[in-house]
Design a protein around this motif. Structure first.
Motif, PDB file in Angstrom:
ATOM      1  N   ILE A   1       0.466  -0.035  -4.709  1.00 44.50           N
ATOM      2  CA  ILE A   1      -0.891   0.340  -5.125  1.00 44.50           C
ATOM      3  C   ILE A   1      -1.282   1.630  -4.420  1.00 44.50           C
ATOM      4  N   ALA A   2      -1.738   2.613  -5.176  1.00 39.45           N
ATOM      5  CA  ALA A   2      -2.174   3.867  -4.549  1.00 39.45           C
ATOM      6  C   ALA A   2      -3.642   4.137  -4.876  1.00 39.45           C
ATOM      7  N   ARG A   3      -3.918   4.693  -6.063  1.00 39.01           N
ATOM      8  CA  ARG A   3      -5.285   5.163  -6.314  1.00 39.01           C
ATOM      9  C   ARG A   3      -6.313   4.032  -6.359  1.00 39.01           C
ATOM     10  N   ALA A   4      -5.898   2.834  -6.747  1.00 37.48           N
ATOM     11  CA  ALA A   4      -6.871   1.726  -6.748  1.00 37.48           C
ATOM     12  C   ALA A   4      -7.379   1.470  -5.330  1.00 37.48           C
TER      13      ALA A   4
ATOM     14  N   GLY B   1       7.360  -1.940  -8.550  1.00 32.95           N
ATOM     15  CA  GLY B   1       6.855  -1.065  -9.605  1.00 32.95           C
ATOM     16  C   GLY B   1       5.633  -0.309  -9.121  1.00 32.95           C
ATOM     17  N   ASN B   2       5.454   0.889  -9.622  1.00 28.34           N
ATOM     18  CA  ASN B   2       4.304   1.712  -9.219  1.00 28.34           C
ATOM     19  C   ASN B   2       3.817   2.561 -10.390  1.00 28.34           C
ATOM     20  N   GLY B   3       2.512   2.546 -10.558  1.00 31.63           N
ATOM     21  CA  GLY B   3       1.880   3.389 -11.574  1.00 31.63           C
ATOM     22  C   GLY B   3       0.798   2.651 -12.323  1.00 31.63           C
ATOM     23  N   ASP B   4      -0.452   3.020 -11.997  1.00 34.02           N
ATOM     24  CA  ASP B   4      -1.619   2.536 -12.743  1.00 34.02           C
ATOM     25  C   ASP B   4      -1.893   1.042 -12.639  1.00 34.02           C
ATOM     26  N   VAL B   5      -1.492   0.413 -11.558  1.00 32.63           N
ATOM     27  CA  VAL B   5      -1.916  -0.981 -11.366  1.00 32.63           C
ATOM     28  C   VAL B   5      -3.225  -0.970 -10.577  1.00 32.63           C
TER      29      VAL B   5
ATOM     30  N   VAL C   1       9.906   2.208  -7.784  1.00 33.25           N
ATOM     31  CA  VAL C   1      10.035   3.109  -8.935  1.00 33.25           C
ATOM     32  C   VAL C   1       8.636   3.463  -9.443  1.00 33.25           C
ATOM     33  N   HIS C   2       8.287   4.742  -9.298  1.00 30.58           N
ATOM     34  CA  HIS C   2       7.028   5.264  -9.841  1.00 30.58           C
ATOM     35  C   HIS C   2       7.342   5.710 -11.277  1.00 30.58           C
ATOM     36  N   GLY C   3       6.643   5.102 -12.231  1.00 32.54           N
ATOM     37  CA  GLY C   3       7.018   5.301 -13.635  1.00 32.54           C
ATOM     38  C   GLY C   3       6.584   6.620 -14.254  1.00 32.54           C
TER      39      GLY C   3
ATOM     40  N   LEU D   1      12.199   6.370   2.031  1.00 26.93           N
ATOM     41  CA  LEU D   1      12.505   7.790   1.811  1.00 26.93           C
ATOM     42  C   LEU D   1      11.815   8.260   0.539  1.00 26.93           C
ATOM     43  N   ASN D   2      11.233   9.452   0.614  1.00 28.39           N
ATOM     44  CA  ASN D   2      10.461   9.983  -0.509  1.00 28.39           C
ATOM     45  C   ASN D   2      11.334  10.835  -1.425  1.00 28.39           C
ATOM     46  N   PHE D   3      11.514  10.343  -2.649  1.00 34.60           N
ATOM     47  CA  PHE D   3      12.191  11.150  -3.680  1.00 34.60           C
ATOM     48  C   PHE D   3      11.253  11.337  -4.869  1.00 34.60           C
TER      49      PHE D   3
ATOM     50  N   GLU E   1       1.667   8.212   5.361  1.00 35.53           N
ATOM     51  CA  GLU E   1       1.910   9.256   4.368  1.00 35.53           C
ATOM     52  C   GLU E   1       3.284   9.869   4.631  1.00 35.53           C
ATOM     53  N   MET E   2       3.756  10.667   3.686  1.00 35.25           N
ATOM     54  CA  MET E   2       5.069  11.303   3.833  1.00 35.25           C
ATOM     55  C   MET E   2       5.132  12.157   5.107  1.00 35.25           C
ATOM     56  N   VAL E   3       6.165  11.918   5.904  1.00 31.48           N
ATOM     57  CA  VAL E   3       6.357  12.670   7.141  1.00 31.48           C
ATOM     58  C   VAL E   3       7.659  13.452   7.006  1.00 31.48           C
TER      59      VAL E   3
ATOM     60  N   ALA F   1      13.699   3.348  -0.742  1.00 32.01           N
ATOM     61  CA  ALA F   1      13.413   4.687  -1.261  1.00 32.01           C
ATOM     62  C   ALA F   1      12.365   4.542  -2.351  1.00 32.01           C
ATOM     63  N   LYS F   2      11.603   5.619  -2.539  1.00 33.76           N
ATOM     64  CA  LYS F   2      10.593   5.651  -3.615  1.00 33.76           C
ATOM     65  C   LYS F   2      10.970   6.813  -4.522  1.00 33.76           C
ATOM     66  N   ILE F   3      11.220   6.479  -5.777  1.00 43.35           N
ATOM     67  CA  ILE F   3      11.691   7.513  -6.697  1.00 43.35           C
ATOM     68  C   ILE F   3      10.734   7.685  -7.870  1.00 43.35           C
TER      69      ILE F   3
ATOM     70  N   VAL G   1       7.183   3.745   7.802  1.00 43.40           N
ATOM     71  CA  VAL G   1       7.046   5.201   7.825  1.00 43.40           C
ATOM     72  C   VAL G   1       7.764   5.756   6.609  1.00 43.40           C
ATOM     73  N   GLN G   2       7.105   6.668   5.913  1.00 39.33           N
ATOM     74  CA  GLN G   2       7.798   7.326   4.807  1.00 39.33           C
ATOM     75  C   GLN G   2       8.277   8.703   5.254  1.00 39.33           C
ATOM     76  N   LEU G   3       9.561   8.956   5.023  1.00 43.80           N
ATOM     77  CA  LEU G   3      10.165  10.216   5.469  1.00 43.80           C
ATOM     78  C   LEU G   3      10.585  11.062   4.277  1.00 43.80           C
TER      79      LEU G   3
ATOM     80  N   LEU H   1       0.861  -1.188   0.000  1.00 46.74           N
ATOM     81  CA  LEU H   1       0.000   0.000   0.000  1.00 46.74           C
ATOM     82  C   LEU H   1       0.896   1.236   0.000  1.00 46.74           C
ATOM     83  N   ALA H   2       0.630   2.137  -0.934  1.00 45.45           N
ATOM     84  CA  ALA H   2       1.474   3.330  -1.087  1.00 45.45           C
ATOM     85  C   ALA H   2       1.297   4.308   0.075  1.00 45.45           C
ATOM     86  N   PRO H   3       2.360   5.069   0.331  1.00 42.37           N
ATOM     87  CA  PRO H   3       2.172   6.223   1.220  1.00 42.37           C
ATOM     88  C   PRO H   3       1.263   7.211   0.504  1.00 42.37           C
ATOM     89  N   MET H   4       0.192   7.656   1.174  1.00 41.63           N
ATOM     90  CA  MET H   4      -0.696   8.635   0.529  1.00 41.63           C
ATOM     91  C   MET H   4      -1.149   9.676   1.531  1.00 41.63           C
ATOM     92  N   GLU H   5      -0.786  10.898   1.232  1.00 38.88           N
ATOM     93  CA  GLU H   5      -1.124  12.013   2.099  1.00 38.88           C
ATOM     94  C   GLU H   5      -2.638  12.134   2.243  1.00 38.88           C
ATOM     95  N   GLY H   6      -3.109  12.239   3.475  1.00 38.42           N
ATOM     96  CA  GLY H   6      -4.534  12.402   3.732  1.00 38.42           C
ATOM     97  C   GLY H   6      -5.338  11.121   3.579  1.00 38.42           C
TER      98      GLY H   6
HETATM   99  C1  LIG Z   1      -3.966  11.422  -2.614  1.00 36.27           C
HETATM  100  C2  LIG Z   1      -2.544  11.007  -2.890  1.00 36.27           C
HETATM  101  C3  LIG Z   1      -1.548  11.239  -1.945  1.00 36.27           C
HETATM  102  C4  LIG Z   1      -0.224  10.836  -2.181  1.00 36.27           C
HETATM  103  N1  LIG Z   1       0.728  11.021  -1.207  1.00 36.27           N
HETATM  104  C5  LIG Z   1       1.974  10.499  -1.384  1.00 36.27           C
HETATM  105  C6  LIG Z   1       2.943  10.518  -0.327  1.00 36.27           C
HETATM  106  O1  LIG Z   1       2.700  11.007   0.792  1.00 36.27           O
HETATM  107  N2  LIG Z   1       4.167   9.969  -0.592  1.00 36.27           N
HETATM  108  C7  LIG Z   1       4.474   9.408  -1.802  1.00 36.27           C
HETATM  109  O2  LIG Z   1       5.597   8.906  -1.992  1.00 36.27           O
HETATM  110  N3  LIG Z   1       3.579   9.365  -2.798  1.00 36.27           N
HETATM  111  C8  LIG Z   1       2.342   9.877  -2.613  1.00 36.27           C
HETATM  112  N4  LIG Z   1       1.413   9.759  -3.613  1.00 36.27           N
HETATM  113  C9  LIG Z   1       1.771   9.069  -4.876  1.00 36.27           C
HETATM  114  C10 LIG Z   1       1.418   7.581  -4.793  1.00 36.27           C
HETATM  115  O3  LIG Z   1       2.099   6.936  -3.729  1.00 36.27           O
HETATM  116  C11 LIG Z   1       1.746   6.841  -6.112  1.00 36.27           C
HETATM  117  O4  LIG Z   1       3.123   6.955  -6.363  1.00 36.27           O
HETATM  118  C12 LIG Z   1       0.984   7.400  -7.315  1.00 36.27           C
HETATM  119  O5  LIG Z   1      -0.377   7.688  -6.987  1.00 36.27           O
HETATM  120  C13 LIG Z   1       1.016   6.403  -8.499  1.00 36.27           C
HETATM  121  O6  LIG Z   1       0.441   5.171  -8.147  1.00 36.27           O
HETATM  122  P1  LIG Z   1      -1.041   4.739  -8.665  1.00 36.27           P
HETATM  123  O7  LIG Z   1      -0.996   4.811 -10.162  1.00 36.27           O
HETATM  124  O8  LIG Z   1      -1.246   3.339  -8.111  1.00 36.27           O
HETATM  125  O9  LIG Z   1      -2.010   5.737  -8.090  1.00 36.27           O
HETATM  126  C14 LIG Z   1       0.106  10.186  -3.396  1.00 36.27           C
HETATM  127  C15 LIG Z   1      -0.905   9.952  -4.348  1.00 36.27           C
HETATM  128  C16 LIG Z   1      -2.213  10.337  -4.097  1.00 36.27           C
HETATM  129  C17 LIG Z   1      -3.279  10.045  -5.126  1.00 36.27           C
END
Ligand SMILES: Cc1cc2nc3c(=O)[nH]c(=O)nc-3n(C[C@H](O)[C@H](O)[C@H](O)COP(=O)(O)O)c2cc1C
Length: 321
Positions: A247-250, A223-227, A192-194, A111-113, A46-48, A160-162, A75-77, A20-25
């Motif tokens: 996985i983030a938005r899914a 891998g990360n992006g649109d799965v 790696v977010h593509g 680590l968030n890059f 989420e990113m701290v 790290a997440k780049i 924890v993501q920093l 599960l991706a770090p996601m703010e909020g």
């Molecule tokens: C609402 C939201 C908040 C996000 N916050 C972070 C974050 O705190 N740290 C981070 O590395 N990426 C953050 N991302 C990016 C996601 O982790 C991910 O890299 C990106 O959404 C692509 O993945 P997806 O195609 O599965 O959505 C965020 C994305 C969304 C939609």
């Protein structure tokens, strides 16, 4: 070539290769619990901002919400230099013995890059760091060192997440490949977010670049992006050779999406809703933004459980709005 069932990063063997991706909020303790119960191998906060931890800022420390004894979390920093990283570990360790015992449940640090926020880029952090090789190496080495010395003994995986670079030019120059080489000697895995940092979610991710990163890598690549579906994950694995998928938005659309990803039978909508309500009731939202997100998610799932067709409103990464 079918997707592996488990994923090992450092001293952690996860029950599934879906992170599960770090996601703010979004990805607070309650949300991570729902995703873990559905099959996510590991979830991150989420990113701290490390700076806030070093300053012992109360609201920053609250984001390190590893309060659920049943769901180990990472924890993501966001760090700007190696000193800040070392200080952050020292403070987290110190507080884990006093006011914040749940910090001793942090099993992973990422680590968030990738954060494209202008205030992050202005200080040369996030994706702006990808081409600053000496600085990046110093940060990676410091991370490996604090892990080796068990400054925060629960931390078994560092990563790290780049993104693919700050912009199209950096992507074209493959700024991410030297980062892979550095990670090979220092980190347990690399996500790696593509996309590069000027791209938005609606822009198609470049999975070929994830494959290139994997080809240069001696450590697991996530891998990360649109799965969204299990078929997407299989395809990403086949096309890139990646070892895990983030996985983030899914998960925003349906935090129970991990059932389908792992091939487990999916509960009926009413049962899903009950699970989510129970987890949220157990673990209050970490801050107002999480409360708002939860309310919207629950309202949508309730409407769907009663047979209405309601589309999810998937937020952009807030930093890009
Ligand atoms: C609402 C939201 C908040 C996000 N916050 C972070 C974050 O705190 N740290 C981070 O590395 N990426 C953050 N991302 C990016 C996601 O982790 C991910 O890299 C990106 O959404 C692509 O993945 P997806 O195609 O599965 O959505 C965020 C994305 C969304 C939609």
């Amino acid at each position: 070539m079918s997707f592996p069932r488990a994923f090992t990063t450092g001293g952690l063997t996860l029950k599934s290769p879906y992170l599960l991706a770090p996601m703010e909020g979004v990805s607070d303790a309650g949300f991570r619990r729902v995703c873990a119960q559905a099959g996510a191998g590991l979830g991150y906060t989420e990113m701290v901002r490390a700076r806030g931890i070093v300053k012992r800022n109360k609201s920053t420390l609250a984001l390190v919400d590893t309060v659920d004894p049943e769901v180990p979390a990472g924890v993501q920093l966001l760090v700007v230099n190696e000193r800040e990283l070392r200080d952050t570990f020292e403070i987290l360790a110190e507080l884990s013995h006093s006011t914040h015992p749940h910090f001793s449940r942090i099993v992973a640090v990422d680590l968030n890059f990738g954060c494209p926020s202008s205030d992050v880029l202005r200080i040369g952090a996030g994706p702006a760091m990808l081409k600053r090789r000496a600085k990046l190496r110093a940060i990676f080495e410091a991370l490996a060192d604090v892990k080796r010395r068990a400054v925060l003994p629960s931390v078994a995986s560092v990563s790290a997440k780049i993104r693919l670079g700050l912009n199209q030019s950096e992507r074209a120059h493959k700024v991410y490949l030297p980062v892979v080489e550095m990670a090979n000697d220092t980190l347990d895995h690399l996500t790696v977010h593509g996309r590069h940092a000027q791209q938005r979610s609606r822009d198609a991710p470049d999975w070929r670049a994830i494959g290139e990163a994997k080809a240069h890598s001696k450590i697991p690549v996530v891998g990360n992006g649109d799965v969204v579906t299990g078929a997407d994950a299989q395809r990403m694995h086949q096309e890139t050779g990646c070892d895990g998928v983030m996985i983030a938005r899914a998960a925003i659309v349906d935090p129970c999406c991990f059932f389908a990803l792992t091939g487990a039978p999916e509960p009926a909508p009413a049962a899903k809703l009950a699970r989510i309500e129970a987890a949220f009731a157990l673990l209050p939202p970490t801050r107002d933004k999480h409360r708002e997100f939860r309310e919207e998610l629950l309202a949508r799932l309730r409407a769907q459980a009663s047979g209405q067709r309601v589309e999810a409103r998937v937020p952009e990464n807030a930093h890009l709005r």
